[in-house]
Design an enzyme around this catalytic site. Structure first.
Site, PDB file in Angstrom:
ATOM      1  N   LYS A 175      -5.746  31.059  29.138  1.00 47.58           N
ATOM      2  CA  LYS A 175      -5.552  30.742  30.555  1.00 47.58           C
ATOM      3  C   LYS A 175      -5.035  31.999  31.252  1.00 47.58           C
ATOM      4  O   LYS A 175      -4.047  32.597  30.839  1.00 47.58           O
ATOM      5  CB  LYS A 175      -4.568  29.591  30.730  1.00 47.58           C
ATOM      6  CG  LYS A 175      -4.555  29.067  32.163  1.00 47.58           C
ATOM      7  CD  LYS A 175      -3.457  28.072  32.424  1.00 47.58           C
ATOM      8  CE  LYS A 175      -3.686  26.730  31.831  1.00 47.58           C
ATOM      9  NZ  LYS A 175      -2.689  25.738  32.345  1.00 47.58           N
TER      10      LYS A 175
ATOM     11  N   GLY B 187      -4.018  19.642  19.572  1.00 44.79           N
ATOM     12  CA  GLY B 187      -4.979  20.359  20.393  1.00 44.79           C
ATOM     13  C   GLY B 187      -5.996  21.182  19.635  1.00 44.79           C
ATOM     14  O   GLY B 187      -7.161  21.237  20.000  1.00 44.79           O
TER      15      GLY B 187
ATOM     16  N   ASP C  38      -5.977  25.391  20.616  1.00 43.04           N
ATOM     17  CA  ASP C  38      -6.896  25.142  21.718  1.00 43.04           C
ATOM     18  C   ASP C  38      -6.716  26.128  22.860  1.00 43.04           C
ATOM     19  O   ASP C  38      -7.688  26.595  23.432  1.00 43.04           O
ATOM     20  CB  ASP C  38      -6.780  23.698  22.228  1.00 43.04           C
ATOM     21  CG  ASP C  38      -5.366  23.295  22.629  1.00 43.04           C
ATOM     22  OD1 ASP C  38      -4.412  24.071  22.419  1.00 43.04           O
ATOM     23  OD2 ASP C  38      -5.198  22.169  23.139  1.00 43.04           O
TER      24      ASP C  38
ATOM     25  N   ASP D 143      -1.611  29.443  26.784  1.00 42.23           N
ATOM     26  CA  ASP D 143      -1.145  29.295  28.163  1.00 42.23           C
ATOM     27  C   ASP D 143      -0.001  30.277  28.341  1.00 42.23           C
ATOM     28  O   ASP D 143      -0.218  31.471  28.499  1.00 42.23           O
ATOM     29  CB  ASP D 143      -0.740  27.846  28.429  1.00 42.23           C
ATOM     30  CG  ASP D 143      -0.478  27.552  29.904  1.00 42.23           C
ATOM     31  OD1 ASP D 143      -0.350  28.509  30.696  1.00 42.23           O
ATOM     32  OD2 ASP D 143      -0.382  26.370  30.269  1.00 42.23           O
TER      33      ASP D 143
ATOM     34  N   ARG E 245      -8.904  14.578  25.140  1.00 42.39           N
ATOM     35  CA  ARG E 245      -9.148  15.673  24.189  1.00 42.39           C
ATOM     36  C   ARG E 245     -10.618  15.665  23.773  1.00 42.39           C
ATOM     37  O   ARG E 245     -11.169  16.683  23.401  1.00 42.39           O
ATOM     38  CB  ARG E 245      -8.281  15.515  22.939  1.00 42.39           C
ATOM     39  CG  ARG E 245      -6.809  15.738  23.173  1.00 42.39           C
ATOM     40  CD  ARG E 245      -6.035  15.658  21.844  1.00 42.39           C
ATOM     41  NE  ARG E 245      -4.610  15.584  22.053  1.00 42.39           N
ATOM     42  CZ  ARG E 245      -3.822  16.612  22.297  1.00 42.39           C
ATOM     43  NH1 ARG E 245      -4.329  17.818  22.361  1.00 42.39           N
ATOM     44  NH2 ARG E 245      -2.525  16.441  22.465  1.00 42.39           N
TER      45      ARG E 245
ATOM     46  N   ASP F 243      -5.507  18.212  26.341  1.00 43.12           N
ATOM     47  CA  ASP F 243      -5.372  16.845  26.826  1.00 43.12           C
ATOM     48  C   ASP F 243      -4.819  16.759  28.238  1.00 43.12           C
ATOM     49  O   ASP F 243      -4.199  17.683  28.743  1.00 43.12           O
ATOM     50  CB  ASP F 243      -4.448  16.053  25.899  1.00 43.12           C
ATOM     51  CG  ASP F 243      -2.995  16.470  26.039  1.00 43.12           C
ATOM     52  OD1 ASP F 243      -2.193  15.651  26.519  1.00 43.12           O
ATOM     53  OD2 ASP F 243      -2.668  17.617  25.675  1.00 43.12           O
TER      54      ASP F 243
END
Length: 190
Positions: free
Chosen positions: A141, A55, A110, A113, A177, A171
């Site tokens: 996020k 990522g 990336d 989360d 991606r 992804d």
């Protein structure tokens, strides 16, 4: 129709129905701004940037070409997803080759989360004797399920609502991606 045709059809439908949260231009502008903060923090040091694969590779490439100071690049591969859309236990697939002892380490990924993978990597770098360990993510996020209350990256380019995201390294089932912006998968396609 073959299985490959079914997969391509699904992937094209997901891309077509996705909601663009950040355009390619917005992403590039955010990375450029982030590069100033990273330069301020690491100028005069010789850090090692450890990119989390797969990522983080697109974001890392976009970020480092905007930095004008010496740095070493390495990578690791740890994942909770392994092609799935929900996470499990952290699995270490590849560890960094560079010695992290006494080094200033910037972990590049990336997305932040939940943060379970990122926390595991931070602890591993600290256990190797890194002088400092900081984190840098393209997207944070926004939700209340972080692995630790108030968990934030040291450097964040963008924020996004709590959707399943893809593009710029993130992804959808191992694909997309390469999408140039940041997209949310339409509910029901997750």
């Amino acid at each position: 129709m073959s299985i490959a045709d079914d997969v391509q059809k699904e992937l094209m439908q997901v891309r077509r129905e996705a909601i663009e949260l950040h355009s390619s231009d917005q992403v590039q502008e955010a990375i450029a701004k982030l590069a100033f903060a990273v330069t301020e923090a690491y100028s005069g040091k010789v850090p090692v940037f450890v990119t989390i694969m797969n990522g983080g590779m697109i974001f890392a490439a976009e970020l480092v070409k905007r930095l004008d100071f010496p740095l070493e690049m390495d990578y690791l591969h740890a994942s909770r997803y392994l092609g799935e859309t929900t996470g499990g236990d952290v699995e270490w697939l590849v560890t960094p080759n560079a010695s992290l002892a006494g080094r200033h380490v910037l972990i590049v990924d990336d997305i932040l989360d939940v943060g379970t993978t990122l926390l595991s990597i931070i602890r591993a770098c600290e256990a190797q004797g890194a002088a400092s360990v900081k984190t840098c993510v393209l997207v944070d996020k926004q939700h209340d399920r972080k692995a630790e209350p108030g968990l934030k990256a040291d450097f964040t380019a963008l924020e996004a609502a709590d959707h399943y995201l893809f593009g710029m390294g993130m992804d959808y089932k191992g694909f997309w991606r390469n999408a140039p912006g940041i997209y949310a998968v339409k509910e029901g396609n997750e």
